[in-house]
Design a protein around this motif. Sequence first.
Motif, short mmCIF file in Angstrom:
data_model
loop_
_atom_site.label_atom_id
_atom_site.label_comp_id
_atom_site.label_asym_id
_atom_site.label_seq_id
_atom_site.Cartn_x
_atom_site.Cartn_y
_atom_site.Cartn_z
N GLY A 83 0.83 -1.20 0.00
CA GLY A 83 0.00 0.00 0.00
C GLY A 83 0.87 1.24 0.00
O GLY A 83 2.08 1.21 -0.22
N PHE A 84 0.26 2.39 0.26
CA PHE A 84 0.94 3.68 0.28
C PHE A 84 1.87 3.83 -0.93
O PHE A 84 1.42 3.80 -2.06
CB PHE A 84 1.68 3.87 1.60
N LEU A 85 3.19 3.94 -0.71
CA LEU A 85 4.13 4.22 -1.80
C LEU A 85 4.84 2.96 -2.31
O LEU A 85 5.80 3.06 -3.06
CB LEU A 85 5.18 5.23 -1.32
N SER A 86 4.36 1.79 -1.91
CA SER A 86 5.11 0.56 -2.20
C SER A 86 5.28 0.28 -3.69
O SER A 86 6.27 -0.35 -4.09
CB SER A 86 4.42 -0.64 -1.54
N GLU A 87 4.34 0.73 -4.52
CA GLU A 87 4.45 0.52 -5.96
C GLU A 87 4.51 1.83 -6.73
O GLU A 87 4.20 1.89 -7.91
CB GLU A 87 3.27 -0.33 -6.46
N ASN A 88 4.96 2.87 -6.05
CA ASN A 88 5.02 4.21 -6.64
C ASN A 88 6.36 4.41 -7.33
O ASN A 88 7.41 4.42 -6.70
CB ASN A 88 4.80 5.26 -5.55
N LEU A 89 6.29 4.58 -8.64
CA LEU A 89 7.50 4.72 -9.44
C LEU A 89 8.31 5.95 -9.02
O LEU A 89 9.55 5.89 -8.91
CB LEU A 89 7.11 4.83 -10.92
N LYS A 90 7.62 7.06 -8.75
CA LYS A 90 8.32 8.29 -8.37
C LYS A 90 9.07 8.11 -7.05
O LYS A 90 10.15 8.66 -6.85
CB LYS A 90 7.33 9.44 -8.27
N ALA A 98 18.47 9.79 -4.47
CA ALA A 98 19.03 10.24 -3.19
C ALA A 98 20.13 9.32 -2.67
O ALA A 98 20.66 9.55 -1.57
CB ALA A 98 17.91 10.35 -2.16
N GLY A 99 20.44 8.26 -3.42
CA GLY A 99 21.47 7.33 -3.00
C GLY A 99 21.01 6.37 -1.92
O GLY A 99 21.84 5.78 -1.21
N LEU A 100 19.70 6.18 -1.81
CA LEU A 100 19.14 5.27 -0.81
C LEU A 100 18.71 3.96 -1.47
O LEU A 100 18.35 3.93 -2.65
CB LEU A 100 17.95 5.91 -0.12
N ILE A 101 18.74 2.88 -0.70
CA ILE A 101 18.37 1.56 -1.21
C ILE A 101 16.87 1.34 -1.03
O ILE A 101 16.33 1.51 0.06
CB ILE A 101 19.15 0.45 -0.47
N PHE A 102 16.22 0.97 -2.11
CA PHE A 102 14.80 0.62 -2.07
C PHE A 102 14.70 -0.89 -1.91
O PHE A 102 15.17 -1.64 -2.77
CB PHE A 102 14.11 1.08 -3.35
N VAL A 103 14.11 -1.36 -0.82
CA VAL A 103 13.96 -2.80 -0.60
C VAL A 103 12.74 -3.27 -1.39
O VAL A 103 11.64 -3.44 -0.86
CB VAL A 103 13.84 -3.13 0.90
N GLY A 104 12.98 -3.43 -2.67
CA GLY A 104 11.93 -3.78 -3.61
C GLY A 104 12.55 -3.92 -4.98
O GLY A 104 13.77 -3.93 -5.13
N PRO A 105 11.73 -4.01 -6.01
CA PRO A 105 12.25 -4.21 -7.37
C PRO A 105 12.88 -2.95 -7.94
O PRO A 105 12.66 -1.85 -7.43
CB PRO A 105 11.00 -4.61 -8.15
N PRO A 106 13.63 -3.08 -9.04
CA PRO A 106 14.22 -1.90 -9.70
C PRO A 106 13.14 -0.98 -10.26
O PRO A 106 12.00 -1.40 -10.51
CB PRO A 106 15.06 -2.51 -10.83
N VAL A 107 13.51 0.27 -10.48
CA VAL A 107 12.58 1.25 -11.01
C VAL A 107 11.98 0.78 -12.33
O VAL A 107 10.77 0.90 -12.57
CB VAL A 107 13.29 2.61 -11.20
N GLU A 111 8.02 0.26 -13.21
CA GLU A 111 7.39 0.96 -14.32
C GLU A 111 6.72 -0.01 -15.28
O GLU A 111 5.62 0.24 -15.76
CB GLU A 111 8.44 1.78 -15.07
N ALA A 112 7.37 -1.14 -15.53
CA ALA A 112 6.83 -2.11 -16.48
C ALA A 112 5.64 -2.88 -15.92
O ALA A 112 4.66 -3.12 -16.63
CB ALA A 112 7.92 -3.09 -16.89
N MET A 113 5.71 -3.26 -14.64
CA MET A 113 4.70 -4.17 -14.09
C MET A 113 3.80 -3.53 -13.04
O MET A 113 2.73 -4.06 -12.73
CB MET A 113 5.38 -5.39 -13.47
#
Length: 659
Positions: A83-90, A98-107, A111-113
């Motif tokens: 929920g919230f920003l978990s699937e938000n591309l931006k 910002a040089g931070l690690i996103f614990v999730g899939p690549p951008v 965007e694709a899925m």
Amino acid sequence: MITKLLIANRGEIACRVIKTAKKMGIATVAVYSDADREALHVRMADEAVHIGASPAKDSYLQIDKIIAACRQTGAQAVHPGYGFLSENLKFAQALEDAGLIFVGPPVGAIEAMGDKITSKKLAAAAGVSTVPGHMGLIDDAEHAVTISKSIGYPVMIKASAGGGGKGMRIAWNDAETREGFERSKSEAASSFGDDRIFIEKFVTEPRHIEIQLIGDSHGNVLYLNERECSIQRRNQKVIEEAPSPFLDEATRKAMGEQSVALAKAVGYTSAGTVEFIVDGNRNFYFLEMNTRLQVEHPVTELITGLDLVELMIRAANGEKLPLTQDQVQCNGWAIESRLYAEDPYRNFLPSTGRLTRYRPPAESASDTLAVRNDTGVFEGGEISTFYDPMIAKLCTWAPTRIEAIDAMAVALDSFEVEGVGNNLPFLSTVMDQERFRTGALTTGYIAEEFPEGFHGAALSDEHLFDVVGAAAMMMVRRENRAVAATGERVLHVQIGDKATPVRVEATPDGLVIGADWHSEAAQLLWQPGERIAIIDWSGGRRAVLKVQPTTSGFRIRYRGADLKVQVLTPHVAALLKHMPIKLPPDMSKYLLCPMPGQVVRIDVAEGDIVEDGQTLAIVEAMKMENVLKAEKRARVSKVHVVSGAVLTVDQVILEFEAV
């Protein structure tokens, strides 16, 4: 290497991520809104940062504030939960910038899925079987009607950026399409900041089965079996299980391999889920890919022995997956029941307030049984109007499906929740239904099994004996304060208009309970003042009942039934039938607000004549818009509220008079 992790979420999923991070020796940072200042996830984290006002758009959806919290605390990585920003591309892009690690899939994979329209096009291009539909932009409600007619009713109207059942409607005709399009568009804009809508064919008698994926940055993607999520209400999953009772090994393998191929095509890493609709012949159709951790991931963890959050963190660290596809287990069976602050007796409308009592069953794990409760609340905490009404996710595991279901039934009976309406009785009822126990599921299960709504469970003779036996035994103990005395008593247990004579005989080994259809020895584990009564029957069965004392008996909640039980002497029982019955007041001339919420709009004025089924008002609660309709032809005599008003349960909205 991640040494400090910020969780950009709240509630049970934030608590869930914190537990795994602590196990891995990773420091945790919580973020919170005004409403969540005293929340459980704030208490559990090593640090906490305030990020704004209570509405999600002012706090949990504020990308800049979350990045600032990372800077403030030194967190190198962010886990978004669901929920919230978990699937938000931006959001994912901003973290990367910002040089931070996103614990999730690549951008690129998000965007694709992450967009349902784009993902369907990609799936179709890759040769994946998809449900017929219209993936282009839809101009307005009339355009939606034209599209729906070309596809053929029924159709599913869905928000492109949607999830959790929000922005989703089923339409069976033109009128429902017009209203569904407007409501879905409005909910999508409110919940996701993206009001794009698409329409697809609604497959009748469908099963909702999804494949859990996990991938690393070294090109490895595994499927971790499937989950059956067919029991849904308003397109929101309610009960899930793993594995599915419907799939055979060949179909499981085909769905898994197809999901992996799709994930690899977009360079997917981390946890993700590919959702399918499966028909009665095991034909499956791609619905969407969720590029995040799913609410129901615990059942996959219970049958595989894997910690999905840990695997996500390790993948974000650049580590390889620690196992191969051949090493993925499918051990036993797991069931998840989502406990919501929703009143099942009011068509599952949201309920808010303080949890005056919150006592979940004890968690446990052995070779024959596991009980797990993922939660983000505590006794004394508050369920607010600002967020999803989930209280907890109760899970059980056992070697077989029936054993897991039976364990869930006992766990639900043991779960104490007071202060807000909740769906515990509904969940308990489903566990005892023969159709559920045989696995004959579809996404229409709830509508088909409860066409007139939920009004409590009808107890079997066995469960009714549990209730009358418990009531008689507790009354004897309450009056005597001890049951060591010998002798026999006959009491009348009154439930509704039915009185059952019950014989209670004290023996050196316990009690013997007799009704007109059964007799059995028992041990009662209960003392006056306790809220849980446990009966161990001599036949080896255990019954767990929630009890509250009343003047002449008990309120007993058990297996989906909520009963006022009177325990009377034979003389009083004979006199009771002569007492007058008090009838409830007639409220048919009022439209009452069925849940706490805010009026989105009023569609009628004083003096209007309304027809059966006509829309009267729309009330928003928990980010869902609820359409209130007329139940019969009448004239509106008075409008009591205006658009924007915040209402309580049963507050009068409209008043009617006969035409």
